[in-house]
Design a protein around this motif. Structure first.
Motif, PDB file in Angstrom:
ATOM      1  N   HIS A   1     -64.726 -17.035  12.987  1.00  0.00           N
ATOM      2  CA  HIS A   1     -65.159 -18.258  12.326  1.00  0.00           C
ATOM      3  C   HIS A   1     -64.206 -19.412  12.609  1.00  0.00           C
ATOM      4  O   HIS A   1     -63.278 -19.663  11.892  1.00  0.00           O
ATOM      5  N   GLY A   2     -64.486 -20.069  13.678  1.00  0.00           N
ATOM      6  CA  GLY A   2     -63.760 -21.304  13.946  1.00  0.00           C
ATOM      7  C   GLY A   2     -62.794 -21.234  15.103  1.00  0.00           C
ATOM      8  O   GLY A   2     -63.121 -21.598  16.222  1.00  0.00           O
ATOM      9  N   ALA A   3     -61.608 -20.774  14.844  1.00  0.00           N
ATOM     10  CA  ALA A   3     -60.541 -20.901  15.821  1.00  0.00           C
ATOM     11  C   ALA A   3     -60.571 -19.810  16.881  1.00  0.00           C
ATOM     12  O   ALA A   3     -60.757 -18.647  16.574  1.00  0.00           O
TER      13      ALA A   3
ATOM     14  N   LEU B   1     -50.734 -20.781  13.610  1.00  0.00           N
ATOM     15  CA  LEU B   1     -49.688 -19.884  13.130  1.00  0.00           C
ATOM     16  C   LEU B   1     -48.301 -20.455  13.417  1.00  0.00           C
ATOM     17  O   LEU B   1     -47.392 -20.337  12.590  1.00  0.00           O
ATOM     18  N   LYS B   2     -48.127 -21.109  14.562  1.00  0.00           N
ATOM     19  CA  LYS B   2     -46.845 -21.760  14.876  1.00  0.00           C
ATOM     20  C   LYS B   2     -46.575 -22.899  13.887  1.00  0.00           C
ATOM     21  O   LYS B   2     -45.447 -23.104  13.460  1.00  0.00           O
TER      22      LYS B   2
ATOM     23  N   CYS C   1     -53.277 -22.068   6.942  1.00  0.00           N
ATOM     24  CA  CYS C   1     -53.642 -20.665   6.698  1.00  0.00           C
ATOM     25  C   CYS C   1     -55.162 -20.533   6.645  1.00  0.00           C
ATOM     26  O   CYS C   1     -55.738 -19.587   7.190  1.00  0.00           O
ATOM     27  N   HIS C   2     -55.813 -21.489   6.013  1.00  0.00           N
ATOM     28  CA  HIS C   2     -57.283 -21.474   5.952  1.00  0.00           C
ATOM     29  C   HIS C   2     -57.872 -21.598   7.359  1.00  0.00           C
ATOM     30  O   HIS C   2     -58.784 -20.862   7.724  1.00  0.00           O
ATOM     31  N   LEU C   3     -57.359 -22.533   8.151  1.00  0.00           N
ATOM     32  CA  LEU C   3     -57.866 -22.719   9.510  1.00  0.00           C
ATOM     33  C   LEU C   3     -57.668 -21.475  10.371  1.00  0.00           C
ATOM     34  O   LEU C   3     -58.528 -21.120  11.177  1.00  0.00           O
ATOM     35  N   ALA C   4     -56.521 -20.806  10.193  1.00  0.00           N
ATOM     36  CA  ALA C   4     -56.212 -19.628  11.002  1.00  0.00           C
ATOM     37  C   ALA C   4     -56.815 -18.354  10.426  1.00  0.00           C
ATOM     38  O   ALA C   4     -56.704 -17.300  11.035  1.00  0.00           O
TER      39      ALA C   4
END
Length: 189
Positions: A112-114, A123-124, A153-156
């Motif tokens: 989902h997404g990335a 994460l970096k 954190c949500h994006l990853a």
């Protein structure tokens, strides 16, 4: 390993009969059926197991003391066996558990997404922001960094780190009302 059972609670899962095998809680069929709220708990779980014999792979036979004081041979189920039994049930609690597992899988493994490159960049950034938190001395800056970490954190699709472990002084910021500062070795309470 003892010859008795005890109750067990973890989150919303409360089981009346659990025996520990190598430190792992194993539930009885009776306890699983009770948690699923079957009218005849043991018989209902027995029926599920008859239709799904592969679940027996996750059981261990034990000689347990029954309520009447007599010793009886009982199969107890590893947490994987417990979950497999729940997945075969149509009870309301089982359906809610199935949804929770599906959401967990989607969150941590779902596409989902990335893509991998984006996720690694996120994460970096999380790592960079947690390094900055260690030096934060201003509560407003600290809160903003926490919000940014939550966002990345949500994006990853990554769990939020325990930021209390990243600070250099545990008492550098006041805790919200209701929380207490843990005592540290060599420091007063």
């Amino acid at each position: 390993m003892t010859n008795t059972t005890q109750s067990f609670q973890w989150g919303d899962i409360a089981l009346s009969q659990v025996a520990y095998v190598d430190g792992i809680p194993h539930a009885t069929r009776q306890a699983i059926g009770e948690w699923l709220e079957y009218a005849d708990s043991q018989k209902a779980v027995d029926n599920l197991l008859d239709r799904n014999p592969h679940i027996e792979h996750y059981s261990t036979p034990l000689n347990l003391r029954a309520v009447d004081g007599k010793m009886r041979d009982v199969s107890v189920y590893h947490p994987i066996g417990f979950l497999l039994i729940v997945m075969e049930s149509g009870q309301p609690k089982a359906l809610a558990c199935k949804v929770a597992v599906a959401e967990f899988v989607w969150h941590f493994a779902g596409p989902h997404g990335a893509d991998t490159k984006e996720r690694n960049a996120y994460l970096k950034e999380i790592e960079r922001l947690t390094d900055r938190i260690a030096g934060a001395r201003n509560a407003m800056v600290y809160r903003q960094l926490v919000r940014m970490i939550e966002y990345y954190c949500h994006l990853a699709a990554w769990p939020q780190p325990d930021l209390t472990l990243r600070t250099t002084e545990i008492d550098q910021l006041p805790l919200p009302l209701g929380e207490q500062t843990p005592a540290l070795p060599g420091k007063g309470v």
